[in-house]
Design a protein around this motif. Structure first.
Motif, PDB file in Angstrom:
ATOM      1  N   ILE A  26       0.863  -1.193   0.000  1.00 19.79           N
ATOM      2  CA  ILE A  26       0.000   0.000   0.000  1.00 19.79           C
ATOM      3  C   ILE A  26       0.898   1.241   0.000  1.00 19.79           C
ATOM      4  CG2 ILE A  26      -1.723   1.311   1.330  1.00 19.79           C
ATOM      5  CD1 ILE A  26      -2.752  -1.425   2.339  1.00 19.79           C
ATOM      6  N   PRO A  27       0.730   2.124  -0.979  1.00 20.98           N
ATOM      7  CA  PRO A  27       1.595   3.301  -1.038  1.00 20.98           C
ATOM      8  C   PRO A  27       1.495   4.133   0.240  1.00 20.98           C
ATOM      9  CG  PRO A  27       0.081   3.214  -2.917  1.00 20.98           C
ATOM     10  CD  PRO A  27      -0.301   2.108  -2.011  1.00 20.98           C
ATOM     11  N   GLU A  28       2.611   4.780   0.606  1.00 18.92           N
ATOM     12  CA  GLU A  28       2.676   5.489   1.886  1.00 18.92           C
ATOM     13  C   GLU A  28       1.530   6.485   2.067  1.00 18.92           C
ATOM     14  OE1 GLU A  28       6.528   7.293   2.833  1.00 18.92           O
ATOM     15  OE2 GLU A  28       5.432   8.273   4.456  1.00 18.92           O
ATOM     16  N   GLY A  29       1.230   7.217   1.022  1.00 20.89           N
ATOM     17  CA  GLY A  29       0.186   8.253   1.107  1.00 20.89           C
ATOM     18  C   GLY A  29      -1.209   7.698   1.340  1.00 20.89           C
ATOM     19  N   LYS A  30      -1.399   6.396   1.109  1.00 16.70           N
ATOM     20  CA  LYS A  30      -2.726   5.805   1.288  1.00 16.70           C
ATOM     21  C   LYS A  30      -2.818   5.001   2.588  1.00 16.70           C
ATOM     22  CE  LYS A  30      -4.535   5.578  -3.386  1.00 16.70           C
ATOM     23  NZ  LYS A  30      -4.841   6.965  -3.351  1.00 16.70           N
ATOM     24  N   ARG A  31      -1.750   5.004   3.337  1.00 14.67           N
ATOM     25  CA  ARG A  31      -1.758   4.234   4.591  1.00 14.67           C
ATOM     26  C   ARG A  31      -2.527   4.987   5.679  1.00 14.67           C
ATOM     27  NH1 ARG A  31       3.926   1.107   5.161  1.00 14.67           N
ATOM     28  NH2 ARG A  31       3.780   0.034   3.184  1.00 14.67           N
ATOM     29  N   PRO A  32      -3.043   4.262   6.692  1.00 16.26           N
ATOM     30  CA  PRO A  32      -3.807   4.925   7.756  1.00 16.26           C
ATOM     31  C   PRO A  32      -3.002   6.042   8.403  1.00 16.26           C
ATOM     32  CG  PRO A  32      -3.994   2.542   7.941  1.00 16.26           C
ATOM     33  CD  PRO A  32      -2.976   2.796   6.878  1.00 16.26           C
ATOM     34  N   LYS A  33      -3.738   7.088   8.787  1.00 17.72           N
ATOM     35  CA  LYS A  33      -3.087   8.230   9.427  1.00 17.72           C
ATOM     36  C   LYS A  33      -3.747   8.497  10.784  1.00 17.72           C
ATOM     37  CE  LYS A  33      -2.546  13.196   8.716  1.00 17.72           C
ATOM     38  NZ  LYS A  33      -2.701  14.233   7.690  1.00 17.72           N
ATOM     39  N   LEU A  34      -2.905   8.626  11.794  1.00 13.43           N
ATOM     40  CA  LEU A  34      -3.392   8.961  13.141  1.00 13.43           C
ATOM     41  C   LEU A  34      -3.208  10.457  13.378  1.00 13.43           C
ATOM     42  CD1 LEU A  34      -4.359   8.097  16.015  1.00 13.43           C
ATOM     43  CD2 LEU A  34      -1.969   7.735  16.605  1.00 13.43           C
ATOM     44  N   ALA A  35      -4.277  11.128  13.788  1.00 13.24           N
ATOM     45  CA  ALA A  35      -4.171  12.528  14.205  1.00 13.24           C
ATOM     46  C   ALA A  35      -4.274  12.562  15.725  1.00 13.24           C
ATOM     47  CB  ALA A  35      -5.287  13.353  13.581  1.00 13.24           C
ATOM     48  N   ALA A  36      -3.196  12.990  16.377  1.00 10.75           N
ATOM     49  CA  ALA A  36      -3.177  13.055  17.841  1.00 10.75           C
ATOM     50  C   ALA A  36      -3.316  14.515  18.257  1.00 10.75           C
ATOM     51  CB  ALA A  36      -1.877  12.465  18.365  1.00 10.75           C
ATOM     52  N   VAL A  37      -4.341  14.790  19.052  1.00  6.99           N
ATOM     53  CA  VAL A  37      -4.627  16.175  19.433  1.00  6.99           C
ATOM     54  C   VAL A  37      -4.081  16.431  20.838  1.00  6.99           C
ATOM     55  CG1 VAL A  37      -6.445  17.890  19.762  1.00  6.99           C
ATOM     56  CG2 VAL A  37      -6.692  16.132  17.979  1.00  6.99           C
ATOM     57  N   LEU A  38      -3.153  17.373  20.901  1.00  2.49           N
ATOM     58  CA  LEU A  38      -2.524  17.724  22.186  1.00  2.49           C
ATOM     59  C   LEU A  38      -2.955  19.148  22.547  1.00  2.49           C
ATOM     60  CD1 LEU A  38      -0.266  17.211  24.399  1.00  2.49           C
ATOM     61  CD2 LEU A  38       1.299  18.331  22.819  1.00  2.49           C
ATOM     62  N   VAL A  39      -3.599  19.296  23.691  1.00  2.00           N
ATOM     63  CA  VAL A  39      -3.986  20.640  24.137  1.00  2.00           C
ATOM     64  C   VAL A  39      -3.073  21.025  25.298  1.00  2.00           C
ATOM     65  CG1 VAL A  39      -5.870  22.141  24.873  1.00  2.00           C
ATOM     66  CG2 VAL A  39      -6.379  20.088  23.535  1.00  2.00           C
ATOM     67  N   GLY A  40      -2.300  22.088  25.111  1.00  2.00           N
ATOM     68  CA  GLY A  40      -1.407  22.542  26.175  1.00  2.00           C
ATOM     69  C   GLY A  40      -0.084  21.808  26.154  1.00  2.00           C
ATOM     70  N   ASP A  41       0.505  21.714  27.341  1.00  2.00           N
ATOM     71  CA  ASP A  41       1.917  21.354  27.423  1.00  2.00           C
ATOM     72  C   ASP A  41       2.180  20.234  28.429  1.00  2.00           C
ATOM     73  OD1 ASP A  41       4.240  22.101  26.261  1.00  2.00           O
ATOM     74  OD2 ASP A  41       4.875  23.383  27.933  1.00  2.00           O
ATOM     75  N   ASN A  42       1.153  19.441  28.727  1.00  2.00           N
ATOM     76  CA  ASN A  42       1.322  18.439  29.794  1.00  2.00           C
ATOM     77  C   ASN A  42       2.409  17.426  29.438  1.00  2.00           C
ATOM     78  OD1 ASN A  42       0.531  15.604  30.987  1.00  2.00           O
ATOM     79  ND2 ASN A  42      -0.301  17.167  32.350  1.00  2.00           N
ATOM     80  N   PRO A  43       3.412  17.214  30.317  1.00  2.00           N
ATOM     81  CA  PRO A  43       4.521  16.308  29.989  1.00  2.00           C
ATOM     82  C   PRO A  43       4.053  14.862  29.761  1.00  2.00           C
ATOM     83  CG  PRO A  43       4.972  17.548  32.025  1.00  2.00           C
ATOM     84  CD  PRO A  43       3.579  17.867  31.629  1.00  2.00           C
ATOM     85  N   GLY A  44       3.047  14.430  30.536  1.00  2.00           N
ATOM     86  CA  GLY A  44       2.535  13.057  30.365  1.00  2.00           C
ATOM     87  C   GLY A  44       1.912  12.884  28.997  1.00  2.00           C
ATOM     88  N   ALA A  45       1.083  13.860  28.605  1.00  2.00           N
ATOM     89  CA  ALA A  45       0.415  13.796  27.296  1.00  2.00           C
ATOM     90  C   ALA A  45       1.458  13.832  26.171  1.00  2.00           C
ATOM     91  CB  ALA A  45      -0.566  14.956  27.153  1.00  2.00           C
ATOM     92  N   LYS A  46       2.499  14.664  26.350  1.00  2.00           N
ATOM     93  CA  LYS A  46       3.545  14.750  25.315  1.00  2.00           C
ATOM     94  C   LYS A  46       4.335  13.445  25.228  1.00  2.00           C
ATOM     95  CE  LYS A  46       5.554  19.051  24.987  1.00  2.00           C
ATOM     96  NZ  LYS A  46       6.183  20.240  25.609  1.00  2.00           N
ATOM     97  N   PHE A  47       4.537  12.810  26.370  1.00  2.00           N
ATOM     98  CA  PHE A  47       5.245  11.527  26.406  1.00  2.00           C
ATOM     99  C   PHE A  47       4.466  10.469  25.601  1.00  2.00           C
ATOM    100  CE2 PHE A  47       5.943   7.392  28.496  1.00  2.00           C
ATOM    101  CZ  PHE A  47       7.316   7.298  28.390  1.00  2.00           C
ATOM    102  N   TYR A  48       3.130  10.413  25.831  1.00  2.00           N
ATOM    103  CA  TYR A  48       2.303   9.458  25.073  1.00  2.00           C
ATOM    104  C   TYR A  48       2.389   9.758  23.581  1.00  2.00           C
ATOM    105  CZ  TYR A  48       0.056   7.759  29.335  1.00  2.00           C
ATOM    106  OH  TYR A  48      -0.186   7.189  30.556  1.00  2.00           O
ATOM    107  N   ALA A  49       2.357  11.069  23.250  1.00  2.00           N
ATOM    108  CA  ALA A  49       2.389  11.469  21.836  1.00  2.00           C
ATOM    109  C   ALA A  49       3.662  10.958  21.164  1.00  2.00           C
ATOM    110  CB  ALA A  49       2.287  12.991  21.717  1.00  2.00           C
ATOM    111  N   LYS A  50       4.778  11.104  21.859  1.00  2.00           N
ATOM    112  CA  LYS A  50       6.061  10.641  21.296  1.00  2.00           C
ATOM    113  C   LYS A  50       6.027   9.137  21.030  1.00  2.00           C
ATOM    114  CE  LYS A  50       9.624  13.742  21.219  1.00  2.00           C
ATOM    115  NZ  LYS A  50       8.786  14.478  20.285  1.00  2.00           N
TER     116      LYS A  50
END
Ligand code: NAD
Length: 291
Positions: A26-50
């Protein structure tokens, strides 16, 4: 008795390999895409995002971090979540927790299109768990079942005790295990407050603990030979070294002494949960007819 460790790493690797195989060609552009929404600057939330970004990269899926300022209003956030829900290029949406205090995170999660709810926390997906579906079930509940499957545990008629009744772990895990005909008991703070925790846990062939209290479950809580799945993730400071480490809700040495099979913390449920998010992203793309 000396218990064996039920490691999450090999299970997570197998799930990721299945995804790599599923997406090959499956070409890269057609592969599933995850949008992760981060509000603010919480270190725990940023850790999960990484961690989520790394996971997507490992299996060749696309990832976009939608970073919003701390002062984002609920109205603004609803707008962004609706936009992402309508965006055909986005297959999965996750709202990183915790969100700032002025935002009702659970209410915002309900805004996400259920078909893109890769966390499995929308009432529609939780409702489908009641009907036995694991298509988009909460990742940790699926991870617990995956670990039991890895160890070839027969749940039919087994006495299962779950400590913790959260919407993302305890309750959905109980429902999925009921579907496997386990005799399922759910304990919580009320059980402990009435002094009844040990009475229940010592009857468990399979003991699943998701509380968030380091060392709550000790040797006297565990039936000899039981299987112990420790979901808890707690930061604990070592009084001697001053270093912080991650520990579970179960006293690991006690469980290793008395149980037959124990998941380690870290390296047990957590790594499988991360892989389950990727599996849910593929499932979401399939449910939307994109794969
Ligand atoms: P939660 O924080 O929403 O709820 C805690 C539950 O524990 C409640 O049911 C409460 O009644 C119960 N409880 C609290 N004190 C108790 C006591 N003394 N005796 C018995 N029950 C008690 O739960 P959650 O969000 O499921 O999180 C639980 C733990 O699991 C946390 O440590 C969290 O970090 C961890 N967790 C790990 C993963 C993973 O992937 N490993 C995923 C989700 C949560």
């Amino acid at each position: 008795m000396s218990a064996q460790l039920l490691e999450g790493g090999p299970v997570a690797d197998r799930i990721k390999q299945n995804i790599i195989d599923r997406l090959s060609g499956i070409p890269e552009g057609k592969r599933p895409k995850l949008a992760a929404v981060l509000v603010g600057d919480n270190p725990g939330a940023k850790f999960y995002a990484k961690g989520q970004e790394k996971g997507c990269q490992e299996v060749g899926m696309r990832y976009e971090l939608v970073a919003l300022p701390e002062e984002t209003t609920e109205g603004d956030l609803v707008g962004r979540l609706n936009d992402l829900s309508r965006d055909d290029d986005v297959s999965g949406i996750i709202l990183l927790m915790p969100v700032p205090e002025h935002i009702d995170g659970q209410a915002m999660q309900r805004i996400i299109d259920p078909l893109k709810d890769v966390d499995g926390v929308h009432p529609v997906n939780l409702g489908r768990v009641v009907q036995g579906s694991t298509d988009l079930a909460p990742c940790t509940a699926q991870a617990v079942l995956e670990l039991l499957d890895e160890a070839k545990v027969d749940c039919y008629g087994a006495e299962v005790v779950i400590v913790g009744h959260s919407e993302i772990v305890g309750k959905p895990t109980a429902l999925l295990l009921l579907d496997r005909f386990a005799t399922t008991t759910v304990c919580h703070i009320g059980t402990s407050d009435k002094g009844m925790l040990e009475k229940h846990t010592t009857g468990a062939d399979i003991l699943i603990v998701a509380v968030g209290v380091a060392g709550l479950i000790k040797q006297q809580h565990i039936k000899p030979g039981a299987i112990v799945i420790d979901v808890g993730t707690n930061r604990k400071k070592d009084p001697e070294t001053g270093k912080t480490r991650i520990v579970g809700d179960v006293v690991a040495e006690d469980a290793l002494e008395v149980a037959s099979l124990v998941t380690p913390v870290p390296g047990g449920v957590g790594v499988v949960t991360s892989a389950m998010l990727l599996k849910n992203l593929v499932a979401a793309a399939e449910l939307q007819g994109k794969l």
